[in-house]
Scaffold this motif. Sequence first.
Motif, PDB file in Angstrom:
ATOM      1  N   GLU A 239     -11.091  21.228 -51.575  1.00 33.97           N
ATOM      2  CA  GLU A 239     -11.694  20.706 -52.810  1.00 33.97           C
ATOM      3  C   GLU A 239     -11.685  21.725 -53.936  1.00 33.97           C
ATOM      4  O   GLU A 239     -12.091  21.414 -55.061  1.00 33.97           O
ATOM      5  CB  GLU A 239     -13.130  20.236 -52.536  1.00 33.97           C
ATOM      6  N   LEU A 240     -11.247  22.939 -53.652  1.00 32.55           N
ATOM      7  CA  LEU A 240     -11.139  23.987 -54.676  1.00 32.55           C
ATOM      8  C   LEU A 240      -9.682  24.436 -54.795  1.00 32.55           C
ATOM      9  O   LEU A 240      -9.378  25.639 -54.832  1.00 32.55           O
ATOM     10  CB  LEU A 240     -12.045  25.174 -54.332  1.00 32.55           C
ATOM     11  N   ASN A 241      -8.790  23.477 -54.841  1.00 34.03           N
ATOM     12  CA  ASN A 241      -7.355  23.749 -55.029  1.00 34.03           C
ATOM     13  C   ASN A 241      -6.787  24.658 -53.935  1.00 34.03           C
ATOM     14  O   ASN A 241      -5.895  25.465 -54.185  1.00 34.03           O
ATOM     15  CB  ASN A 241      -7.077  24.354 -56.405  1.00 34.03           C
ATOM     16  N   ASN A 242      -7.371  24.534 -52.729  1.00 31.08           N
ATOM     17  CA  ASN A 242      -6.911  25.323 -51.573  1.00 31.08           C
ATOM     18  C   ASN A 242      -7.033  26.825 -51.795  1.00 31.08           C
ATOM     19  O   ASN A 242      -6.273  27.611 -51.208  1.00 31.08           O
ATOM     20  CB  ASN A 242      -5.474  24.962 -51.197  1.00 31.08           C
ATOM     21  N   ARG A 243      -8.001  27.210 -52.605  1.00 26.35           N
ATOM     22  CA  ARG A 243      -8.247  28.638 -52.801  1.00 26.35           C
ATOM     23  C   ARG A 243      -9.105  29.191 -51.667  1.00 26.35           C
ATOM     24  O   ARG A 243     -10.011  28.519 -51.168  1.00 26.35           O
ATOM     25  CB  ARG A 243      -8.976  28.897 -54.133  1.00 26.35           C
TER      26      ARG A 243
ATOM     27  N   ALA B  98     -12.201  19.982 -63.095  1.00 22.13           N
ATOM     28  CA  ALA B  98     -10.900  20.579 -62.792  1.00 22.13           C
ATOM     29  C   ALA B  98     -10.961  22.100 -62.959  1.00 22.13           C
ATOM     30  O   ALA B  98     -10.369  22.846 -62.155  1.00 22.13           O
ATOM     31  CB  ALA B  98      -9.827  19.985 -63.699  1.00 22.13           C
ATOM     32  N   TYR B  99     -11.667  22.554 -63.983  1.00 19.62           N
ATOM     33  CA  TYR B  99     -11.853  23.997 -64.175  1.00 19.62           C
ATOM     34  C   TYR B  99     -12.595  24.615 -62.992  1.00 19.62           C
ATOM     35  O   TYR B  99     -12.207  25.673 -62.476  1.00 19.62           O
ATOM     36  CB  TYR B  99     -12.609  24.260 -65.482  1.00 19.62           C
TER      37      TYR B  99
ATOM     38  N   ARG C 145     -12.793  23.506 -59.933  1.00 18.75           N
ATOM     39  CA  ARG C 145     -11.937  23.508 -58.742  1.00 18.75           C
ATOM     40  C   ARG C 145     -10.982  24.709 -58.773  1.00 18.75           C
ATOM     41  O   ARG C 145     -10.635  25.258 -57.727  1.00 18.75           O
ATOM     42  CB  ARG C 145     -11.143  22.210 -58.656  1.00 18.75           C
ATOM     43  N   ALA C 146     -10.599  25.120 -59.968  1.00 20.56           N
ATOM     44  CA  ALA C 146      -9.650  26.221 -60.113  1.00 20.56           C
ATOM     45  C   ALA C 146     -10.308  27.597 -60.123  1.00 20.56           C
ATOM     46  O   ALA C 146      -9.658  28.594 -59.788  1.00 20.56           O
ATOM     47  CB  ALA C 146      -8.842  26.037 -61.399  1.00 20.56           C
TER      48      ALA C 146
END
Length: 540
Positions: free
Chosen positions: A73-77, A459-460, A462-463
């Motif tokens: 859910e966090l851009n696969n970070r 979106a921010y 998540r990134a």
Amino acid sequence: MTADLSFDYIIVGAGSAGCVLANRLSADPKMRVCLVEAGGSDKNLRVRVPAGILSLYGDKTYDYGYMGVPQPELNNRAIPVNRGKGLGGSSTINSMIYIRGHAGDYDDWAALGCAGWGYDDVLPVFKDLERNVLGQDPAYHGTEGELLVDNQRDPNPVSRLFVEAAATQGITPNDDFNGAEQFGAGIYNVTQKKGSRYNSFRAFVEPIRSRPNLTILTKAESRRLVLDGNRVSGLVIAREGREETLTCRGEVVLSAGAIGSPALMLASGIGPGAALKAAGRTVHHDLPGVGQNLRDHIDGMITTRSGSRMTLGLSVPNLPAILASPLRYFGMRRGMLTTNYVEAGGFARTRYADDRPDIQFHFVPGYRSHRGRVVEYGHGYAIHTCVLRPRSVGELRPQGNGTGFEIDHRFFTDEADARVLVEGIRIARSIFAAPQLDAIRGKEMLPGDKVQSDDEILAYLRAEALTVFHPVGTCKMGTDPMAVVDPRDLKVQGIANLRVADASIMPTLIGGNTNAPSMMIGERAARAMRAAGKDTRNAA
């Protein structure tokens, strides 16, 4: 080398809770106490000088520097999990903020089956530990304890502008977040002594470390518990290149934190049986809750670049002040080296809140890099906003047949956390838009002017979202099938002579910083152990 490696009590971890336990248990001269710490000394200027905190994160000498698994859910970070290593544990690398949490948080614990852990039960313990020098309300504060609580010596003027700006948004000034009301904004009280970090080791162990019955082992990595059936009889440690076994006549207490305590149990074959078997490990005791219930404060940042030298920053015009800062600090305990960076902040409610604040602010009167750097050229200011009671729940699970593990926060798997944080960012922006900050106003670098809608803010996040490093819950207390320890005495279910006393026993995450609550937990455990020892001696 220590000739006699047998003890009455072995405490694993010299952090916030472990140092309290070492003080209290060694007060009985008949008891031999061993405090085991994987890290080394805290006697370093970067530790003692508050501004040195920036150099500690990621330094393998003082920070375990764990990394979580990629978060879908966090851009696969993969999210960093900074945890303190050394005498004082995470209180050696934290921001020194003294916060206990909301009264309702502890009443929630009691309602979940943890009788004796309500606010009226824990408040006297907090007071007993505290040496408050601020003259705050004695109904909520103590003055005779070991932990010194003071004002920051020289907060940046911009931090006070933040408090004034927050007031325009209905977030009223508050000079005591641990008093009758948590809501509001203010300059944080800190655990410092004359402008120097006052961690758990300095408060509770350094004054009594000469006790002949107290042994402190540093640079000693705890490998596994020694089990005789379902009874703990010792601890295997590694130091100076070899393994040694510490023998325990009484009890072992795990105070290695929400990562270290469950990891040691999993390495010892205590935990979810299926997960241990899948990792190729022997199951000594199937205890399904070990490593489960991981919770942490997910956090989003707004950072603004400003031309004002009122703010902290690295710049050519500011060079004279930077060069003079050591003289100001060591001569008067003033100036920029006294900063803990998150000088101000507070607690507010989003529209999703119930009867208590659901977001917390940490305001930085200096520029936080928009590129993730520790130090960035220029001036500015920033604010961190975190979700106080996240509903997303993760786990710590065994990896491989050794001592390895994975940290999986599962951030934003409950959409409610994302909704709260998006609105928290909006509230933080409204504070930054207040006229009180006009004199230092600059360009918002993150999220940036183009990020405006809820979807864009999400979106921010998540990134870029991270945490404020408050993991709890992985050895939770309670009465349900997933409970790891008994709330009456913090004994591990089904294992004799083993207790857990640190943030891992919290059934839910408190609304605030976790250092002071961990000390309270250590004190509660010590009282239970001393009472049990007294009962045993009386029976004999």
